[in-house]
Design an enzyme around this catalytic site. Structure first.
Site, PDB file in Angstrom:
ATOM      1  N   ARG A  55      -2.545 -19.614 -10.585  1.00 44.55           N
ATOM      2  CA  ARG A  55      -1.421 -20.562 -10.504  1.00 44.55           C
ATOM      3  C   ARG A  55      -1.008 -21.040 -11.886  1.00 44.55           C
ATOM      4  O   ARG A  55       0.173 -21.213 -12.173  1.00 44.55           O
ATOM      5  CB  ARG A  55      -1.807 -21.755  -9.635  1.00 44.55           C
ATOM      6  CG  ARG A  55      -1.847 -21.441  -8.147  1.00 44.55           C
ATOM      7  CD  ARG A  55      -1.999 -22.720  -7.345  1.00 44.55           C
ATOM      8  NE  ARG A  55      -3.226 -23.417  -7.687  1.00 44.55           N
ATOM      9  CZ  ARG A  55      -3.399 -24.743  -7.563  1.00 44.55           C
ATOM     10  NH1 ARG A  55      -2.408 -25.493  -7.125  1.00 44.55           N
ATOM     11  NH2 ARG A  55      -4.557 -25.298  -7.867  1.00 44.55           N
TER      12      ARG A  55
ATOM     13  N   HIS B 166     -16.581 -28.674 -17.303  1.00 46.61           N
ATOM     14  CA  HIS B 166     -15.851 -28.280 -18.500  1.00 46.61           C
ATOM     15  C   HIS B 166     -16.704 -27.403 -19.415  1.00 46.61           C
ATOM     16  O   HIS B 166     -16.765 -27.593 -20.626  1.00 46.61           O
ATOM     17  CB  HIS B 166     -15.333 -29.502 -19.256  1.00 46.61           C
ATOM     18  CG  HIS B 166     -14.384 -30.341 -18.451  1.00 46.61           C
ATOM     19  ND1 HIS B 166     -13.260 -29.824 -17.860  1.00 46.61           N
ATOM     20  CD2 HIS B 166     -14.419 -31.654 -18.109  1.00 46.61           C
ATOM     21  CE1 HIS B 166     -12.615 -30.780 -17.207  1.00 46.61           C
ATOM     22  NE2 HIS B 166     -13.311 -31.902 -17.342  1.00 46.61           N
TER      23      HIS B 166
ATOM     24  N   THR C  65      -3.951  20.445  -5.553  1.00 40.64           N
ATOM     25  CA  THR C  65      -5.098  21.154  -6.103  1.00 40.64           C
ATOM     26  C   THR C  65      -6.341  20.892  -5.275  1.00 40.64           C
ATOM     27  O   THR C  65      -6.485  19.837  -4.657  1.00 40.64           O
ATOM     28  CB  THR C  65      -5.404  20.682  -7.542  1.00 40.64           C
ATOM     29  OG1 THR C  65      -5.718  19.288  -7.506  1.00 40.64           O
ATOM     30  CG2 THR C  65      -4.220  20.914  -8.471  1.00 40.64           C
TER      31      THR C  65
ATOM     32  N   THR D  34      -4.353  22.019 -13.819  1.00 38.29           N
ATOM     33  CA  THR D  34      -2.931  21.681 -13.980  1.00 38.29           C
ATOM     34  C   THR D  34      -2.444  21.825 -15.419  1.00 38.29           C
ATOM     35  O   THR D  34      -1.275  21.571 -15.697  1.00 38.29           O
ATOM     36  CB  THR D  34      -2.683  20.231 -13.516  1.00 38.29           C
ATOM     37  OG1 THR D  34      -3.521  19.351 -14.270  1.00 38.29           O
ATOM     38  CG2 THR D  34      -2.994  20.086 -12.032  1.00 38.29           C
TER      39      THR D  34
ATOM     40  N   GLU E 193     -16.576 -28.311  -6.947  1.00 43.04           N
ATOM     41  CA  GLU E 193     -15.478 -27.338  -6.895  1.00 43.04           C
ATOM     42  C   GLU E 193     -15.965 -25.972  -6.438  1.00 43.04           C
ATOM     43  O   GLU E 193     -15.297 -25.300  -5.650  1.00 43.04           O
ATOM     44  CB  GLU E 193     -14.828 -27.208  -8.283  1.00 43.04           C
ATOM     45  CG  GLU E 193     -14.108 -28.452  -8.763  1.00 43.04           C
ATOM     46  CD  GLU E 193     -12.745 -28.627  -8.111  1.00 43.04           C
ATOM     47  OE1 GLU E 193     -12.346 -27.764  -7.310  1.00 43.04           O
ATOM     48  OE2 GLU E 193     -12.104 -29.656  -8.404  1.00 43.04           O
TER      49      GLU E 193
ATOM     50  N   LYS F 265       5.876   9.393 -19.562  1.00 45.09           N
ATOM     51  CA  LYS F 265       6.802   9.555 -20.695  1.00 45.09           C
ATOM     52  C   LYS F 265       8.195   9.938 -20.206  1.00 45.09           C
ATOM     53  O   LYS F 265       9.199   9.438 -20.730  1.00 45.09           O
ATOM     54  CB  LYS F 265       6.269  10.629 -21.651  1.00 45.09           C
ATOM     55  CG  LYS F 265       7.207  10.925 -22.815  1.00 45.09           C
ATOM     56  CD  LYS F 265       6.616  11.914 -23.797  1.00 45.09           C
ATOM     57  CE  LYS F 265       7.580  12.173 -24.955  1.00 45.09           C
ATOM     58  NZ  LYS F 265       6.994  13.055 -25.986  1.00 45.09           N
TER      59      LYS F 265
ATOM     60  N   THR G 151      -7.792  17.837  -2.857  1.00 42.26           N
ATOM     61  CA  THR G 151      -6.592  17.153  -2.371  1.00 42.26           C
ATOM     62  C   THR G 151      -5.796  18.070  -1.454  1.00 42.26           C
ATOM     63  O   THR G 151      -5.352  17.661  -0.376  1.00 42.26           O
ATOM     64  CB  THR G 151      -5.721  16.690  -3.549  1.00 42.26           C
ATOM     65  OG1 THR G 151      -6.496  15.885  -4.434  1.00 42.26           O
ATOM     66  CG2 THR G 151      -4.529  15.894  -3.061  1.00 42.26           C
TER      67      THR G 151
END
Length: 517
Positions: free
Chosen positions: A217, A277, A36, A69, A329, A139, A39
């Site tokens: 992790r 923390h 379409t 569409t 850290e 679906k 695109t």
């Protein structure tokens, strides 16, 4: 189901990233390509044979492209079950050609909303045909391959090479799950935006939507699985920051960094927050970042070890030189100069995040907490008492410097876990007691922490909620405080005020509680 060969594919995308190589691969397998608008033009410009959807359906695009569409020859070709006789008969009777693959992504509603577009532009960027196509294909994934993300093109091509031009049942099912998650997130964003524009509060249904940034992790502990999702509202913070160096961020790194950046955003002057923390172990604002860092670290240098450091100004060389002396850290800042980054690079494992901006501490957003069988949703705690809102309840009003420190301490207490007590002096924390079951114990811990390093004499105290008895305030008085700030509202407020007056302590009420669980 068996592997499914791709004879005909419908390609209609807004995001054309890596589209041409993928379409060329399909064309090389003699797959008929339907497309379409833009695109189709992009594929044609790349020398790829493509059939316009309007030629396939014999029906033109309508209403400025709103209807392209949404046609039985398209959705019939996507939804037809190849193993159901009635479906095959309908296809033959109405000339419906099977569509074996749908490649579709959506109008950029999220991006349009994020850049502050007006209501009408946001409405026009709500995709209708795309979600309908995607859901139809997902679906019917027994027979149709649905591709909604350019990052999946390589996976699809690899699967087709492995299966002689067909796609496997396992891949189609996986892609269908991805597709339904995408449309659910898209609709959730639209629904949330509409609810917000109407100011209607919490809606009857709520859907949490996010995009996977990384698999972690582990979670808080090694035996817990975890992942990091980005919600997409564009708010500056750990979710939108660029990581310039260091190890992969962990679950706890992300949580602590978010807490640190939210805290440091409270202040207008240069400020530093050191978090451990999710609790502040040192916070300060000053005329320079370097001074703020020294003051913040001095509050509790022992707890600061292995913490997260947040800045509300671009990182400079002087501050960076001091930072690298501490094992931390994470460092997060809105920006950093080249010399500062070069200095931080000496610490290879230090995670350095650049956010581009500081979050708006006054902006409202939703916070979510899971429960067994459900979750809680609330607005963020974006309020904080201003100077004009303070209510003096004692014989003595706070001095100008005391008032400045009270407001500073109150903002820090707002970001400490309840029960929370913060001692501060000269816009720097000198002791923090957080996460205690008893407010008097929080006051004792904060005084003890202060005595270890800076001392609490001539400091002020902030409490995140009212003092239910005079004992908590009495601990602070014995520690040497000269002024106090709290919400007020206890049945024993008179007793607490009397204790303050007896010690010549100035006290103000804010009327705002800042529980943080």
């Amino acid at each position: 189901m068996a592997d499914t060969s791709i004879v005909r594919a419908l390609i209609s995308v807004f995001d054309k990233t890596d589209l041409v190589p993928f379409a060329k691969y399909l064309a090389g397998l003699d797959v008929e390509l339907l497309s379409t608008g833009g695109t189709a033009q992009a594929l044609s410009d790349a020398g790829i044979a493509v059939k316009d959807v309007s030629d396939h359906t014999g029906f033109p695009e309508l209403m400025g492209g709103r209807v392209k569409t949404l046609h039985p020859l398209i959705h019939g070709g996507v939804l037809a079950r190849r193993d159901v006789e009635d479906d095959r008969a309908s296809m033959a009777q109405h000339g419906i050609a099977a569509i074996d693959m749908v490649v579709s992504n959506l109008y950029p509603f999220e991006e349009t909303l994020r850049r502050g577009a007006d209501f009408e532009e946001c409405i026009e960027n709500i995709d209708i045909g795309g979600p309908a196509l995607i859901r139809s294909a997902a679906k019917n994934h027994d027979f149709v391959t649905i591709v909604t993300d350019p990052s999946d093109y390589q996976t699809v091509m690899a699967d087709m090479r492995k299966n002689d031009g067909a796609t496997s049942d396992a891949l189609r099912k996986q892609l269908a799950a991805t597709a339904f998650a995408r449309t659910a997130a898209y609709d959730a964003m639209i629904a949330g935006w509409l609810e917000e524009t109407m100011g209607s509060g919490f809606s009857r249904h709520v859907t949490l939507a996010g995009t996977l940034r990384q698999r972690l992790r582990y979670g808080e502990n090694p035996h817990q699985e975890a992942a990091f999702y980005v919600a997409g509202d564009g708010r500056p913070g750990v979710a939108t920051a660029r990581q310039l160096q260091g190890k992969e961020l962990s679950y706890n790194n992300l949580n602590d960094t978010d807490a640190a950046f939210a805290l440091v955003a409270e202040f207008e002057r240069p400020a530093i927050a050191i978090i451990k923390h999710a609790n502040p172990c040192g916070v300060a604002e000053a005329d320079s970042l370097g001074a703020a860092y020294e003051n913040a670290l001095a509050c509790d240098p022992v707890s600061a070890f292995g913490g997260v450091i947040a800045l509300n100004r671009p990182l400079d060389l002087t501050t960076a030189t001091a930072l690298v002396k501490l094992f931390a850290e994470v460092v997060i800042a809105p920006d950093a100069d080249k010399a500062a980054l070069a200095t931080l690079s000496e610490k290879k494992n230090l995670r350095v995040l650049i956010s581009g901006a500081v979050p708006d501490a006054s902006a409202s957003s939703l916070t979510v907490r899971s429960l067994a069988g459900g979750f809680l949703v609330q607005g963020s705690d974006s309020s904080c008492a201003s100077e004009a809102e303070l209510k003096v309840v004692t014989n003595r009003a706070p001095s100008k410097s005391e008032q400045r420190d009270l407001l500073f301490a109150c903002r820090v207490a707002k970001h400490a876990k309840s029960n929370a007590i913060v001692y501060a002096r000269d816009c720097r924390t000198v002791g923090v007691g957080a996460g205690q079951m008893s407010r008097v114990d929080a006051a004792r811990i904060a005084a003890w922490k202060a005595a270890e390093h800076l001392g609490s004499a001539r400091s002020v105290v902030a409490s995140d909620a009212f003092f239910p008895f005079a004992d908590g305030l009495q601990v602070a008085i014995e520690a040497g405080i000269t002024a106090a700030i709290q919400p007020g509202g206890s049945l024993r407020d008179d007793e607490v005020i009397a204790a303050a007056n007896d010690a010549d302590v100035a006290m103000v009420f804010t009327g705002l509680r800042h529980f943080r669980h």
